[in-house]
Design a protein around this motif. Structure first.
Motif, PDB file in Angstrom:
ATOM      1  N   UNK A   1      11.674   0.075   0.245  1.00  0.00           N
ATOM      2  CA  UNK A   1      10.567   0.496   1.098  1.00  0.00           C
ATOM      3  C   UNK A   1      10.393  -0.533   2.204  1.00  0.00           C
ATOM      4  N   UNK A   2      10.556  -0.145   3.450  1.00  0.00           N
ATOM      5  CA  UNK A   2      10.475  -1.068   4.581  1.00  0.00           C
ATOM      6  C   UNK A   2       9.160  -0.860   5.305  1.00  0.00           C
ATOM      7  N   UNK A   3       8.436  -1.957   5.510  1.00  0.00           N
ATOM      8  CA  UNK A   3       7.168  -1.869   6.214  1.00  0.00           C
ATOM      9  C   UNK A   3       7.406  -1.810   7.715  1.00  0.00           C
ATOM     10  N   UNK A   4       6.557  -1.068   8.467  1.00  0.00           N
ATOM     11  CA  UNK A   4       6.775  -0.893   9.905  1.00  0.00           C
ATOM     12  C   UNK A   4       6.206  -2.016  10.742  1.00  0.00           C
ATOM     13  N   UNK A   5       5.943  -3.182  10.182  1.00  0.00           N
ATOM     14  CA  UNK A   5       5.387  -4.280  10.945  1.00  0.00           C
ATOM     15  C   UNK A   5       5.522  -5.564  10.156  1.00  0.00           C
ATOM     16  N   UNK A   6       5.256  -6.676  10.814  1.00  0.00           N
ATOM     17  CA  UNK A   6       5.271  -7.990  10.161  1.00  0.00           C
ATOM     18  C   UNK A   6       3.943  -8.197   9.456  1.00  0.00           C
ATOM     19  N   UNK A   7       3.999  -8.406   8.129  1.00  0.00           N
ATOM     20  CA  UNK A   7       2.769  -8.521   7.346  1.00  0.00           C
ATOM     21  C   UNK A   7       2.343  -9.961   7.123  1.00  0.00           C
ATOM     22  N   UNK A   8       2.884 -10.891   7.883  1.00  0.00           N
ATOM     23  CA  UNK A   8       2.573 -12.301   7.650  1.00  0.00           C
ATOM     24  C   UNK A   8       1.902 -12.925   8.862  1.00  0.00           C
ATOM     25  N   UNK A   9       0.985 -12.186   9.509  1.00  0.00           N
ATOM     26  CA  UNK A   9       0.284 -12.694  10.685  1.00  0.00           C
ATOM     27  C   UNK A   9      -0.560 -13.911  10.326  1.00  0.00           C
ATOM     28  N   UNK A  10      -0.779 -14.774  11.300  1.00  0.00           N
ATOM     29  CA  UNK A  10      -1.565 -15.983  11.052  1.00  0.00           C
ATOM     30  C   UNK A  10      -3.019 -15.635  10.808  1.00  0.00           C
ATOM     31  N   UNK A  11      -3.658 -16.419   9.967  1.00  0.00           N
ATOM     32  CA  UNK A  11      -5.065 -16.194   9.661  1.00  0.00           C
ATOM     33  C   UNK A  11      -5.921 -16.494  10.879  1.00  0.00           C
ATOM     34  N   UNK A  12      -7.032 -15.762  11.019  1.00  0.00           N
ATOM     35  CA  UNK A  12      -7.944 -15.985  12.130  1.00  0.00           C
ATOM     36  C   UNK A  12      -8.719 -17.269  11.923  1.00  0.00           C
ATOM     37  N   UNK A  13      -9.289 -17.779  13.017  1.00  0.00           N
ATOM     38  CA  UNK A  13     -10.063 -19.006  12.943  1.00  0.00           C
ATOM     39  C   UNK A  13     -11.370 -18.762  12.206  1.00  0.00           C
ATOM     40  N   UNK A 174      -7.734  -6.762   9.745  1.00  0.00           N
ATOM     41  CA  UNK A 174      -7.419  -8.123  10.200  1.00  0.00           C
ATOM     42  C   UNK A 174      -7.188  -9.055   9.016  1.00  0.00           C
ATOM     43  N   UNK A 175      -7.994  -8.900   7.975  1.00  0.00           N
ATOM     44  CA  UNK A 175      -7.789  -9.717   6.776  1.00  0.00           C
ATOM     45  C   UNK A 175      -6.466  -9.365   6.101  1.00  0.00           C
ATOM     46  N   UNK A 176      -6.119  -8.083   6.129  1.00  0.00           N
ATOM     47  CA  UNK A 176      -4.845  -7.656   5.544  1.00  0.00           C
ATOM     48  C   UNK A 176      -3.673  -8.297   6.273  1.00  0.00           C
ATOM     49  N   UNK A 177      -3.741  -8.307   7.604  1.00  0.00           N
ATOM     50  CA  UNK A 177      -2.658  -8.905   8.383  1.00  0.00           C
ATOM     51  C   UNK A 177      -2.572 -10.408   8.180  1.00  0.00           C
ATOM     52  N   UNK A 178      -3.708 -11.028   7.901  1.00  0.00           N
ATOM     53  CA  UNK A 178      -3.717 -12.475   7.697  1.00  0.00           C
ATOM     54  C   UNK A 178      -3.340 -12.867   6.274  1.00  0.00           C
TER      55      UNK A 178
END
Length: 297
Positions: A1-13, A174-178
């Motif tokens: 299963x390939x995700x359509x995006x990068x799921x390891x985005x940097x956490x917000x400040x 946003x929390x999911x991406x972070x």
């Protein structure tokens, strides 16, 4: 299963420190469906940098009433108040409204009350559409999510649990991406949502409804054979339900939903080796090896 995006985005400040008294904890009496939207509303408030006094002036709402709303105290809030709050906190309205509505019905509010509470509030702003990557992710995993939920719930609650999962994921995108892995983040939402709707016995979820749809039972024509297989399957399901959460999920996905090791790995956001290890461990727990009789004399 390939995700359509990068799921390891940097956490917000982190949000800047705010003056005044801190927001108190959520009340223990808040139900699971109410908690589903309130947690993310509280998170949005804490990230905003606003004080309760400043936010109360914008809505407008007395500081004490706003504190009660954000803690889940007092009467269940009307949508027009929650809507004004969501606009000030820049929250997506559509998923928030659906979660608010379901929690209102769960709190024994009538459909008429829900309608009166939302007549004057538009649902068009802000963020009328989910984030760009949300829908591709949903299409990738939704079928598997429904099969997992089906092991615990009938069709109606199953569909509600899955729909709520994606609404909560939208609210917390946003929390999911972070997070370290969005697949694991989303799975944790699904599991919590399904378990909140699942009947429990002695603190463990009941898998009884799933037994009637297993291949082993469905393909037997003889009634006596079906009855015997049903009894065996029920006993197996009881044993699976007593497993620790991570082992239970692996066994449900692998043996009730029919997912491969690789598919299970992608859904849970863990390496395939972890899936294999958890499956072996679960089998040993369910079917412990016989005790050694010791050397013969």
């Amino acid at each position: 299963m390939t995700l359509p995006f990068d799921s390891t985005a940097a956490a917000s400040q982190p949000a800047p420190a705010r003056p005044g008294r801190k927001l108190g904890p959520m009340a223990d009496t808040v139900g699971s469906s109410h908690r589903a939207w309130l947690e993310h509303t509280r998170d949005s408030y804490l990230a905003s940098g606003l004080t309760l006094s400043e936010l109360g002036l914008r809505i407008p709402l007395a500081k004490s009433k706003l504190s009660e709303l954000l803690r889940g105290l007092g009467l269940y809030p009307r949508w027009e108040v929650v809507h004004r709050l969501s606009v000030e906190l820049d929250m997506p309205v559509s998923p928030l409204y659906r979660l608010w509505r379901q929690a209102a019905l769960d709190a024994q509010k009538t459909h008429e009350w829900v309608q009166r509470s939302s007549d004057k509030s538009a649902l068009t702003t802000p963020h009328p559409h989910p984030p760009v990557a949300h829908e591709p992710f949903r299409r990738t995993v939704e079928g598997d999510y429904r099969r997992y939920a089906q092991a615990f719930l009938a069709d109606g609650p199953r569909d509600a649990a899955v729909d709520d999962t994606f609404d909560i994921l939208w609210l917390s995108w946003n929390s999911a991406l972070a997070s370290p892995d969005i697949r694991r983040y989303a799975w944790n939402i699904l599991r919590a949502t399904v378990m909140a709707k699942t009947p429990h016995l002695d603190g463990r979820p009941e898998l009884g409804s799933a037994v009637f749809d297993t291949v082993a039972v469905r393909d037997l024509a003889d009634e006596s054979d079906r009855t015997e297989q049903l009894a065996e399957s029920l006993e197996l399901f009881r044993a699976i339900s007593r497993l620790p959460d991570h082992l239970l999920d692996v066994m449900v996905l692998r043996h009730l939903c029919g997912n491969t090791v690789e598919e299970t790995s992608a859904l849970l956001g863990v390496p395939p080796a972890t899936v294999n290890s958890d499956e072996r461990h679960a089998v040993r727990v369910i079917f412990p090896p016989p005790e050694s009789e010791g050397p013969l004399e």
